[in-house]
Design a protein around this motif. Structure first.
Motif, PDB file in Angstrom:
ATOM      1  N   SER A 191     -20.510 -15.853  11.945  1.00 31.98           N
ATOM      2  CA  SER A 191     -20.982 -14.463  11.926  1.00 31.98           C
ATOM      3  C   SER A 191     -20.441 -13.724  10.710  1.00 31.98           C
ATOM      4  CB  SER A 191     -20.563 -13.739  13.210  1.00 31.98           C
ATOM      5  OG  SER A 191     -21.246 -14.250  14.331  1.00 31.98           O
ATOM      6  N   MET A 192     -19.199 -13.997  10.371  1.00 31.47           N
ATOM      7  CA  MET A 192     -18.619 -13.401   9.166  1.00 31.47           C
ATOM      8  C   MET A 192     -19.417 -13.808   7.935  1.00 31.47           C
ATOM      9  SD  MET A 192     -14.969 -14.226   7.335  1.00 31.47           S
ATOM     10  CE  MET A 192     -15.547 -15.897   6.989  1.00 31.47           C
ATOM     11  N   VAL A 193     -19.730 -15.083   7.828  1.00 26.42           N
ATOM     12  CA  VAL A 193     -20.447 -15.577   6.648  1.00 26.42           C
ATOM     13  C   VAL A 193     -21.833 -14.936   6.561  1.00 26.42           C
ATOM     14  CG1 VAL A 193     -21.448 -17.590   5.519  1.00 26.42           C
ATOM     15  CG2 VAL A 193     -19.196 -17.763   6.587  1.00 26.42           C
ATOM     16  N   TYR A 194     -22.574 -14.931   7.659  1.00 21.98           N
ATOM     17  CA  TYR A 194     -23.924 -14.378   7.630  1.00 21.98           C
ATOM     18  C   TYR A 194     -23.918 -12.876   7.351  1.00 21.98           C
ATOM     19  CZ  TYR A 194     -25.998 -18.715   9.395  1.00 21.98           C
ATOM     20  OH  TYR A 194     -26.429 -20.008   9.530  1.00 21.98           O
ATOM     21  N   THR A 195     -22.963 -12.153   7.922  1.00 26.49           N
ATOM     22  CA  THR A 195     -22.938 -10.694   7.766  1.00 26.49           C
ATOM     23  C   THR A 195     -22.332 -10.278   6.439  1.00 26.49           C
ATOM     24  OG1 THR A 195     -22.706 -10.454  10.168  1.00 26.49           O
ATOM     25  CG2 THR A 195     -22.169  -8.537   8.823  1.00 26.49           C
ATOM     26  N   ILE A 196     -21.122 -10.717   6.169  1.00 23.02           N
ATOM     27  CA  ILE A 196     -20.405 -10.270   4.979  1.00 23.02           C
ATOM     28  C   ILE A 196     -20.904 -10.994   3.732  1.00 23.02           C
ATOM     29  CG2 ILE A 196     -18.129  -9.945   3.942  1.00 23.02           C
ATOM     30  CD1 ILE A 196     -18.767  -8.262   6.501  1.00 23.02           C
ATOM     31  N   GLY A 197     -21.239 -12.283   3.881  1.00 21.47           N
ATOM     32  CA  GLY A 197     -21.828 -12.995   2.756  1.00 21.47           C
ATOM     33  C   GLY A 197     -23.132 -12.352   2.319  1.00 21.47           C
ATOM     34  N   LYS A 221     -16.241 -24.953   9.361  1.00 18.99           N
ATOM     35  CA  LYS A 221     -17.370 -24.153   9.857  1.00 18.99           C
ATOM     36  C   LYS A 221     -17.866 -23.195   8.779  1.00 18.99           C
ATOM     37  CE  LYS A 221     -16.398 -24.141  14.841  1.00 18.99           C
ATOM     38  NZ  LYS A 221     -16.014 -23.313  15.999  1.00 18.99           N
ATOM     39  N   ILE A 222     -16.926 -22.543   8.101  1.00 18.68           N
ATOM     40  CA  ILE A 222     -17.309 -21.609   7.037  1.00 18.68           C
ATOM     41  C   ILE A 222     -18.049 -22.345   5.931  1.00 18.68           C
ATOM     42  CG2 ILE A 222     -16.404 -20.079   5.232  1.00 18.68           C
ATOM     43  CD1 ILE A 222     -14.098 -19.400   7.194  1.00 18.68           C
ATOM     44  N   CYS A 223     -17.517 -23.488   5.518  1.00 15.57           N
ATOM     45  CA  CYS A 223     -18.153 -24.266   4.447  1.00 15.57           C
ATOM     46  C   CYS A 223     -19.520 -24.812   4.868  1.00 15.57           C
ATOM     47  CB  CYS A 223     -17.236 -25.412   4.016  1.00 15.57           C
ATOM     48  SG  CYS A 223     -15.769 -24.884   3.099  1.00 15.57           S
ATOM     49  N   SER A 224     -19.730 -24.980   6.164  1.00 19.93           N
ATOM     50  CA  SER A 224     -20.998 -25.542   6.631  1.00 19.93           C
ATOM     51  C   SER A 224     -22.153 -24.554   6.525  1.00 19.93           C
ATOM     52  CB  SER A 224     -20.866 -26.013   8.082  1.00 19.93           C
ATOM     53  OG  SER A 224     -20.800 -24.907   8.975  1.00 19.93           O
ATOM     54  N   VAL A 225     -21.854 -23.248   6.373  1.00 18.87           N
ATOM     55  CA  VAL A 225     -22.927 -22.253   6.285  1.00 18.87           C
ATOM     56  C   VAL A 225     -22.859 -21.385   5.030  1.00 18.87           C
ATOM     57  CG1 VAL A 225     -23.376 -22.108   8.762  1.00 18.87           C
ATOM     58  CG2 VAL A 225     -21.598 -20.678   7.778  1.00 18.87           C
ATOM     59  N   ALA A 226     -21.718 -21.358   4.353  1.00 18.95           N
ATOM     60  CA  ALA A 226     -21.557 -20.473   3.196  1.00 18.95           C
ATOM     61  C   ALA A 226     -22.368 -20.960   2.006  1.00 18.95           C
ATOM     62  CB  ALA A 226     -20.080 -20.376   2.827  1.00 18.95           C
ATOM     63  N   GLN A 227     -23.008 -20.016   1.342  1.00 23.00           N
ATOM     64  CA  GLN A 227     -23.762 -20.318   0.124  1.00 23.00           C
ATOM     65  C   GLN A 227     -23.016 -19.838  -1.123  1.00 23.00           C
ATOM     66  OE1 GLN A 227     -26.907 -21.929   0.428  1.00 23.00           O
ATOM     67  NE2 GLN A 227     -26.194 -22.119   2.541  1.00 23.00           N
ATOM     68  N   ILE A 228     -21.833 -19.288  -0.944  1.00 20.40           N
ATOM     69  CA  ILE A 228     -21.014 -18.751  -2.031  1.00 20.40           C
ATOM     70  C   ILE A 228     -19.640 -19.408  -1.974  1.00 20.40           C
ATOM     71  CG2 ILE A 228     -22.208 -16.524  -2.179  1.00 20.40           C
ATOM     72  CD1 ILE A 228     -20.097 -15.321  -0.359  1.00 20.40           C
ATOM     73  N   PRO A 229     -18.797 -19.227  -3.018  1.00 16.81           N
ATOM     74  CA  PRO A 229     -17.464 -19.832  -2.997  1.00 16.81           C
ATOM     75  C   PRO A 229     -16.660 -19.461  -1.759  1.00 16.81           C
ATOM     76  CG  PRO A 229     -17.961 -19.027  -5.194  1.00 16.81           C
ATOM     77  CD  PRO A 229     -19.091 -18.575  -4.309  1.00 16.81           C
ATOM     78  N   VAL A 230     -15.882 -20.428  -1.280  1.00 12.36           N
ATOM     79  CA  VAL A 230     -15.071 -20.243  -0.077  1.00 12.36           C
ATOM     80  C   VAL A 230     -13.600 -20.165  -0.467  1.00 12.36           C
ATOM     81  CG1 VAL A 230     -14.298 -21.337   2.073  1.00 12.36           C
ATOM     82  CG2 VAL A 230     -16.728 -21.339   1.463  1.00 12.36           C
ATOM     83  N   MET A 231     -12.902 -19.199   0.133  1.00  9.75           N
ATOM     84  CA  MET A 231     -11.494 -18.914  -0.170  1.00  9.75           C
ATOM     85  C   MET A 231     -10.640 -19.199   1.064  1.00  9.75           C
ATOM     86  SD  MET A 231     -10.035 -15.238  -1.442  1.00  9.75           S
ATOM     87  CE  MET A 231      -8.302 -14.940  -1.801  1.00  9.75           C
ATOM     88  N   VAL A 232      -9.499 -19.866   0.872  1.00 11.72           N
ATOM     89  CA  VAL A 232      -8.621 -20.185   1.990  1.00 11.72           C
ATOM     90  C   VAL A 232      -7.164 -19.940   1.594  1.00 11.72           C
ATOM     91  CG1 VAL A 232      -7.934 -21.886   3.706  1.00 11.72           C
ATOM     92  CG2 VAL A 232     -10.211 -22.020   2.697  1.00 11.72           C
ATOM     93  N   GLN A 233      -6.449 -19.195   2.421  1.00  9.71           N
ATOM     94  CA  GLN A 233      -5.008 -18.983   2.253  1.00  9.71           C
ATOM     95  C   GLN A 233      -4.354 -19.180   3.615  1.00  9.71           C
ATOM     96  OE1 GLN A 233      -5.860 -15.025   0.550  1.00  9.71           O
ATOM     97  NE2 GLN A 233      -4.328 -15.517  -1.012  1.00  9.71           N
ATOM     98  N   ALA A 234      -3.829 -20.367   3.855  1.00 10.05           N
ATOM     99  CA  ALA A 234      -3.227 -20.689   5.148  1.00 10.05           C
ATOM    100  C   ALA A 234      -1.752 -20.302   5.172  1.00 10.05           C
ATOM    101  CB  ALA A 234      -3.373 -22.188   5.424  1.00 10.05           C
ATOM    102  N   ASN A 235      -1.218 -20.172   6.374  1.00 13.72           N
ATOM    103  CA  ASN A 235       0.222 -19.999   6.535  1.00 13.72           C
ATOM    104  C   ASN A 235       0.929 -21.341   6.335  1.00 13.72           C
ATOM    105  OD1 ASN A 235      -0.173 -17.326   7.178  1.00 13.72           O
ATOM    106  ND2 ASN A 235       0.014 -17.625   9.387  1.00 13.72           N
ATOM    107  N   ALA A 236       2.242 -21.291   6.161  1.00 17.22           N
ATOM    108  CA  ALA A 236       3.035 -22.521   6.007  1.00 17.22           C
ATOM    109  C   ALA A 236       3.322 -23.118   7.385  1.00 17.22           C
ATOM    110  CB  ALA A 236       4.332 -22.222   5.267  1.00 17.22           C
ATOM    111  N   GLY A 237       2.250 -23.411   8.112  1.00 18.76           N
ATOM    112  CA  GLY A 237       2.404 -23.955   9.454  1.00 18.76           C
ATOM    113  C   GLY A 237       2.516 -22.857  10.488  1.00 18.76           C
ATOM    114  N   LEU A 238       3.177 -23.184  11.590  1.00 16.46           N
ATOM    115  CA  LEU A 238       3.333 -22.243  12.698  1.00 16.46           C
ATOM    116  C   LEU A 238       4.732 -21.644  12.678  1.00 16.46           C
ATOM    117  CD1 LEU A 238       1.547 -24.338  15.460  1.00 16.46           C
ATOM    118  CD2 LEU A 238       0.597 -22.502  14.061  1.00 16.46           C
ATOM    119  N   PRO A 239       4.858 -20.363  13.071  1.00 16.41           N
ATOM    120  CA  PRO A 239       6.150 -19.680  12.941  1.00 16.41           C
ATOM    121  C   PRO A 239       7.093 -19.920  14.119  1.00 16.41           C
ATOM    122  CG  PRO A 239       4.496 -18.150  13.734  1.00 16.41           C
ATOM    123  CD  PRO A 239       3.792 -19.449  13.509  1.00 16.41           C
ATOM    124  N   SER A 240       8.366 -19.741  13.835  1.00 15.89           N
ATOM    125  CA  SER A 240       9.387 -19.675  14.880  1.00 15.89           C
ATOM    126  C   SER A 240      10.445 -18.697  14.391  1.00 15.89           C
ATOM    127  CB  SER A 240      10.008 -21.057  15.137  1.00 15.89           C
ATOM    128  OG  SER A 240      10.564 -21.580  13.940  1.00 15.89           O
TER     129      SER A 240
END
Length: 796
Positions: A191-197, A221-240
């Motif tokens: 939904s993000m890709v279709y709306t904001i893209g 999932k994002i890459c499967s529908v996006a027609q524009i460049p895809v950006m990813v910034q993940a966390n360094a794993g899970l927090p404690s």
């Protein structure tokens, strides 16, 4: 080189990592505002930027994530913070030893308050807040605008529009998603890709949320529908938590292995989020030559969506036609009086009947059609997740629908007249919508199919000139009443077959065919079946007419669309006992329980008034309202409904409770019988200015009959303790969204326990887990509002 040109080089664009992590390592204290700390310590900020640049980043994000007028303390302005942040980032670039192309990105984060209808912040107010940041960022000289860590689709839409309408800079937009694949408010990545893209951003994606392993399915999932460049910034794993500080469970080597999979999936813009210091960025930079950006290779499929539901037009779909005043006296009266509940009832009935999309038409002389469109759109979208199609002959009403729609919509309609094409197609392109094209022009509706096809070709040509994809064009070959123009029906079907060859979709208002005839359902049903075989994609019909739905569901079986006849069997397995859909769901027959479940506020209030004539207040509360909310809560937990629908149900209970309390006061005079089940203190802890989650918990608890003492946000420890003692509180709820304020939460818990050993405390917030809660001394962890209710039931 400009950043748009860089994206065309085929190289990965590298962003930096976790500014918050680095500021904490350089003296940022618990609860201290990061933007103000950076403003006061430009040397520290410059050095952090330089470290990331030397590690191999191309793009540094300004330290302005929380820089909006609602978050900044008195004495500091958006302009001061942005100017300093951009200046410092530029200085770091000049000092960096890296020979890579370098860019400065204006970092815009969420406002910190929920937009209507979930919250009180209006779309227009949110837009103005974002606009102020954008305008200053442009003046300060940034290269790109990055809108990040958004949880609400409507909020990110407001931010993107503010960026696009007030600058020519590239815009990147990312949301944050939970491990279940949805955002906090239930939004899907697609939904993000279709709306904001569709709004014309230059890149789209995901940041924060999770570590690389947990985030990969969402990225795919994002890459499967996006027609524009895809950006990813993940966390360094899970927090404690360790000694009041957040730590993360994977190092640079493991992080790179996850990032590599993002790139192979098709992501071309990479950076880090929480926990990723320069060593993580250097590991990525050093290894980029060992991986190629994967080809997303997406086949484009036209789709519309709400935040939590995507409808792809890859099979015949039903557009519910009933939210339309034409021929509907009751709806006309509702529009005149501003009664949006009537449209909400029609929406619910049509969704229950099988509508895939809901058309909204507020065209009625003598009313403010623009306002009516916005009001009904907002209310309908708050109670159902079905995507909408907006229909109007007034351009201003269409634009309002496009602007305030929470999701991607279809505009009905444009026609072959130059005036119509010039007025509407630019709006369709700007807002990334689909469009219905009517095969009529200055000459009217042609008699022959060939002439209608020529008009369709012209509409398609003009739409493509505006940059609208052919797949997003829906041609309506127009059904004319056979009682007056009998030969026209065949011409419509003939035209549809030819139009389908042009690579567009088709739509049709089916019931027009039978005006003036007896037994209209027979004609409509037969024509619908023929139209489906001619290539009809969107059937605009009454989904509460079972004969029409039978035609569509049967057609899908015969054409092998409904594999294994699964949906047909599901719908008709009990056909002998099946009533007309409308009669079984009509809101006039809904119980108070159903009205609460559906979130229809005004009717819930009216029904309560009616019931109180012969029903006890406590019975209504304990046997109807609370059980209804319990059902809603269970649906929320199962993912059958999402936060907006849950809040609407809570608001319906609130309307009912207001009536009950007024009735008790009226009956008892000065002796105000209390329906409260107990008092609960809620507070966002000292140093934290976010209260979205707390406010949602407050709504739910109040509507389960608890009295809430809301101390607000950034609440000092002493104030919480003092109020708890004064009111003899048995249960306290504390919220924190920032890792830097978890220590403050721990201190609040400690102080409460020392003063009131018997008090029970539950905690919640984005940075917390059950382990966190236990470590800092809380009695309970509330992962969501429903969990808070269950805790309250145990204690009170």
């Amino acid at each position: 080189m400009e950043i748009r040109d860089y994206l065309k080089t085929g190289k990965v664009l590298m962003f930096d990592g976790a500014m918050g992590t680095m500021l904490q390592r350089n003296g940022l204290k618990m609860g201290e505002n990061p933007e103000i700390f950076a403003y006061k310590n430009p040397d520290i900020l410059r050095d952090i930027h330089r470290q990331y640049l030397d590690a191999g980043t191309n793009t540094v994000l300004t330290c302005t994530f929380g820089c909006n007028e609602l978050k900044l303390p008195e004495g500091y302005t958006v302009e001061m913070i942005i100017d300093n942040a951009v200046k410092t980032a530029r200085e770091a670039i000049e000092e960096s030893s890296s020979d890579k192309e370098k860019f400065v990105a204006l970092d815009i984060g969420p406002i910190g308050e929920m937009l209507e209808p979930m919250g009180t912040l209006s779309f227009d107010r949110a837009y103005e807040i974002f606009k102020r940041e954008v305008v200053r960022g442009v003046k300060a000289g940034v290269d790109v605008i990055v809108i990040e860590t958004m949880m609400d689709l409507l909020e990110i839409k407001a931010a993107v529009l503010a960026a696009k309408e007030n600058s020519d800079l590239p815009v990147f937009a990312t949301m944050t998603f939970d491990e279940d694949g949805r955002s906090f408010t239930g939004c899907l990545p697609e939904s993000m890709v279709y709306t904001i893209g569709g709004l014309g951003v230059d890149a789209i994606g995901v940041n924060c949320s999770l570590g690389p392993v947990q985030l990969l399915p969402i990225v795919e999932k994002i890459c499967s529908v996006a027609q524009i460049p895809v950006m990813v910034q993940a966390n360094a794993g899970l927090p404690s938590m360790h000694d009041g500080q957040a730590t993360y469970d994977i190092g640079p080597d493991e992080y790179w292995e996850g990032v590599k999979k993002f790139i192979e999936a098709g992501a071309s813009i990479i950076g880090g989020c929480c926990g990723t210091d320069p060593s993580y960025i250097k590991k990525i930079s050093d290894n980029l030559s060992n991986v190629e950006i994967g080809d997303k290779n997406n086949e484009y499929v036209s789709a519309v969506c709400s935040p939590s539901k995507v409808v792809r037009i890859d099979e015949p779909r039903v557009v519910g036609e009933r939210i339309n005043p034409t021929g509907r006296k009751a709806f006309k009266e509702a529009l005149k009086s501003g009664n949006t509940d009537y449209a909400v009832r029609l929406a619910i009935e049509q969704v229950n009947g099988g509508a895939d999309i809901l058309e909204i038409n507020t065209g009625l002389p003598g009313i403010d059609e623009r306002k009516a469109m916005v009001d009904i759109l907002k209310e309908v979208q708050s109670v159902t997740d079905t995507p909408v199609q907006i229909d109007s002959s007034v351009v201003e009403s269409l634009e309002a629908g496009l602007r305030y729609c929470n999701g991607r919509t279809i505009v009905n309609s444009v026609n072959g007249k130059d005036e119509s094409l010039e007025a509407i197609l630019p709006l369709v392109k700007k807002y990334g919508a689909c469009v219905v094209g009517l095969t009529l022009d200055e000459r009217g509706i042609p008699e022959k199919a060939e002439e209608r096809v020529e008009i369709a070709k012209n509409i398609i040509k003009r739409a493509e000139e505006f940059g609208i994809r052919r797949e997003d064009i829906y041609i309506d070959c127009l059904s004319l009443t056979v009682s007056a123009q009998q030969e026209a029906a065949y011409e419509t079907l003939k035209a549809m077959k030819e139009v389908k060859k042009l690579g567009v979709h088709t739509t049709l208002g089916v019931s027009n065919i039978s005006f003036g005839l007896p037994n209209r359902q027979a004609v409509n049903s037969a024509f619908l079946t023929l139209a489906l075989d001619a290539g009809l994609d969107l059937a605009i019909i009454n989904p509460n007419n079972e004969r029409m739905m039978e035609a569509i569901t049967s057609y899908k079986v015969i054409r092998n669309i409904d594999k294994g006849c699964t949906k047909f069997v599901e719908r008709y397995s009990d056909v002998d006992n099946k009533k007309d859909v409308k009669s079984s769901t009509s809101s006039s027959e809904m119980s108070l329980f159903d009205l609460v479940e559906k979130g229809i506020k005004d009717e819930a209030k009216s029904k309560t008034i009616e019931m109180l004539k012969d029903t006890d207040e406590n019975y209504i509360l304990d046997e109807i309202l609370i059980p209804a909310l319990d059902v809603v809560g269970k649906k929320f937990e199962k993912g059958e409904i999402f936060l907006p629908q849950m809040i609407q149900s809570a608001e319906a209970v609130k309307a009912s409770l207001t009536v009950i309390k007024e009735n008790l006061i009226s009956k008892n005079g000065d002796k105000k019988e209390d329906v409260s089940k107990g008092k609960i203190i809620l507070a966002t802890v000292e140093g934290d200015i976010h209260d979205i989650g707390k406010n949602i918990v407050k709504i739910m608890l109040e509507n389960y009959g608890y009295e809430i003492i809301d101390l607000g946000r950034d609440v000092p420890v002493d104030k919480v303790v003092e109020k708890a003692v004064e009111e003899n509180i048995k249960l306290v709820g504390l919220s924190a969204l920032m890792t830097t304020t978890v220590k403050s939460m721990e201190e609040t818990i400690k102080a409460l326990k020392e003063k009131m050993p018997e008090v029970k405390i539950f905690v919640g917030g984005a940075v917390l887990t059950e382990d966190y809660a236990s470590e800092i001394g809380a009695d309970f962890y509330a992962k969501d509002a429903k969990s808070a209710v269950e805790i309250a039931k145990i204690i009170l």
